[in-house]
Design a protein around this motif. Sequence first.
Motif, PDB file in Angstrom:
ATOM      1  N   UNK A  30      37.821  25.686  44.814  1.00  0.00           N
ATOM      2  CA  UNK A  30      37.424  25.553  43.414  1.00  0.00           C
ATOM      3  C   UNK A  30      35.904  25.620  43.329  1.00  0.00           C
ATOM      4  N   UNK A  31      35.408  26.615  42.610  1.00  0.00           N
ATOM      5  CA  UNK A  31      33.965  26.794  42.455  1.00  0.00           C
ATOM      6  C   UNK A  31      33.550  26.286  41.083  1.00  0.00           C
ATOM      7  N   UNK A  32      32.645  25.314  41.091  1.00  0.00           N
ATOM      8  CA  UNK A  32      32.215  24.665  39.856  1.00  0.00           C
ATOM      9  C   UNK A  32      30.726  24.911  39.640  1.00  0.00           C
ATOM     10  N   UNK A  33      30.402  25.332  38.450  1.00  0.00           N
ATOM     11  CA  UNK A  33      29.008  25.569  38.108  1.00  0.00           C
ATOM     12  C   UNK A  33      28.925  26.178  36.730  1.00  0.00           C
ATOM     13  N   UNK A  34      27.765  26.055  36.132  1.00  0.00           N
ATOM     14  CA  UNK A  34      27.590  26.573  34.779  1.00  0.00           C
ATOM     15  C   UNK A  34      27.669  28.105  34.759  1.00  0.00           C
ATOM     16  N   UNK A  35      27.776  28.656  33.575  1.00  0.00           N
ATOM     17  CA  UNK A  35      27.778  30.105  33.408  1.00  0.00           C
ATOM     18  C   UNK A  35      26.499  30.664  34.031  1.00  0.00           C
ATOM     19  N   UNK A  57      34.821  41.828  41.492  1.00  0.00           N
ATOM     20  CA  UNK A  57      34.307  41.525  40.163  1.00  0.00           C
ATOM     21  C   UNK A  57      35.098  40.357  39.598  1.00  0.00           C
ATOM     22  N   UNK A  58      34.510  39.690  38.628  1.00  0.00           N
ATOM     23  CA  UNK A  58      35.189  38.550  38.022  1.00  0.00           C
ATOM     24  C   UNK A  58      36.370  39.024  37.178  1.00  0.00           C
ATOM     25  N   UNK A  59      37.529  38.423  37.386  1.00  0.00           N
ATOM     26  CA  UNK A  59      38.719  38.805  36.610  1.00  0.00           C
ATOM     27  C   UNK A  59      38.784  38.068  35.264  1.00  0.00           C
ATOM     28  N   UNK A  60      37.693  38.115  34.519  1.00  0.00           N
ATOM     29  CA  UNK A  60      37.595  37.349  33.284  1.00  0.00           C
ATOM     30  C   UNK A  60      38.751  37.616  32.329  1.00  0.00           C
ATOM     31  N   UNK A  61      39.144  38.868  32.173  1.00  0.00           N
ATOM     32  CA  UNK A  61      40.215  39.191  31.232  1.00  0.00           C
ATOM     33  C   UNK A  61      41.569  39.275  31.925  1.00  0.00           C
ATOM     34  N   UNK A  62      41.594  39.720  33.178  1.00  0.00           N
ATOM     35  CA  UNK A  62      42.849  39.811  33.923  1.00  0.00           C
ATOM     36  C   UNK A  62      43.280  38.457  34.468  1.00  0.00           C
ATOM     37  N   UNK A  63      42.383  37.536  34.580  1.00  0.00           N
ATOM     38  CA  UNK A  63      42.533  36.179  35.111  1.00  0.00           C
ATOM     39  C   UNK A  63      42.622  36.153  36.633  1.00  0.00           C
ATOM     40  N   UNK A  77      41.424  35.988  43.540  1.00  0.00           N
ATOM     41  CA  UNK A  77      40.215  35.547  42.836  1.00  0.00           C
ATOM     42  C   UNK A  77      40.604  35.278  41.395  1.00  0.00           C
ATOM     43  N   UNK A  78      40.495  34.020  40.986  1.00  0.00           N
ATOM     44  CA  UNK A  78      40.879  33.594  39.638  1.00  0.00           C
ATOM     45  C   UNK A  78      39.646  33.283  38.805  1.00  0.00           C
ATOM     46  N   UNK A  79      39.728  33.588  37.525  1.00  0.00           N
ATOM     47  CA  UNK A  79      38.711  33.183  36.561  1.00  0.00           C
ATOM     48  C   UNK A  79      39.455  32.618  35.360  1.00  0.00           C
ATOM     49  N   UNK A  80      39.462  31.298  35.252  1.00  0.00           N
ATOM     50  CA  UNK A  80      40.208  30.622  34.181  1.00  0.00           C
ATOM     51  C   UNK A  80      39.349  30.343  32.943  1.00  0.00           C
ATOM     52  N   UNK A  81      38.197  30.985  32.847  1.00  0.00           N
ATOM     53  CA  UNK A  81      37.292  30.726  31.736  1.00  0.00           C
ATOM     54  C   UNK A  81      37.969  30.910  30.378  1.00  0.00           C
ATOM     55  N   UNK A  82      38.785  31.918  30.241  1.00  0.00           N
ATOM     56  CA  UNK A  82      39.411  32.234  28.954  1.00  0.00           C
ATOM     57  C   UNK A  82      40.730  31.486  28.711  1.00  0.00           C
ATOM     58  N   UNK A 108      36.026  28.333  37.258  1.00  0.00           N
ATOM     59  CA  UNK A 108      36.373  27.500  36.104  1.00  0.00           C
ATOM     60  C   UNK A 108      37.634  26.671  36.353  1.00  0.00           C
ATOM     61  N   UNK A 109      37.696  25.955  37.482  1.00  0.00           N
ATOM     62  CA  UNK A 109      38.867  25.117  37.764  1.00  0.00           C
ATOM     63  C   UNK A 109      39.025  23.976  36.765  1.00  0.00           C
ATOM     64  N   UNK A 110      37.955  23.654  36.034  1.00  0.00           N
ATOM     65  CA  UNK A 110      38.016  22.584  35.036  1.00  0.00           C
ATOM     66  C   UNK A 110      39.089  22.863  33.985  1.00  0.00           C
ATOM     67  N   UNK A 111      39.353  24.132  33.762  1.00  0.00           N
ATOM     68  CA  UNK A 111      40.315  24.526  32.728  1.00  0.00           C
ATOM     69  C   UNK A 111      41.761  24.215  33.128  1.00  0.00           C
TER      70      UNK A 111
END
Length: 138
Positions: A30-35, A57-63, A77-82, A108-111
């Motif tokens: 889990x990687x935690x840090x601001x944008x 690349x970050x999977x911002x839309x694909x997750x 590689x997960x990106x739970x920002x959205x 964004x594991x906080x999500x």
Amino acid sequence: MRTIHITAEDELPQVAEAVIAQTGRRTVVALRGEMGAGKTTLIREIAALLGVTDTVTSPTFAIVNQYRGAGNRRIFHFDFYRIDDPREAFDLGYEEYFYSGDLCLVEWPEKIEQLLPENVVTVRIAVDSDTARTFEIE
């Protein structure tokens, strides 16, 4: 816990090596840090050290993105920002990934905090300046 301070991006391989070394038998990081802290950049470096030759690349839309490392090792590689509700991760089938034994790198594991396994490697990234970062790995 291990703390590493870097002043330039070319020092990132030592951080990636430390993260890989910290995983041991654990497979979720889990990687935690601001944008803009460098979560994706660190994941790119970890993937490269594990033999991934694809563009990371970050999977911002694909997750979730899947990469293949050395020995055909799967890396997710997960990106739970959205994600607005942790239940959305169920639709994605997060359990199949997190408990697969494959490496899962999570931005964004906080999500989805309550869905993370207990034995997660946590990487906290603090922005010290435009080029300097402090990484806490536990």
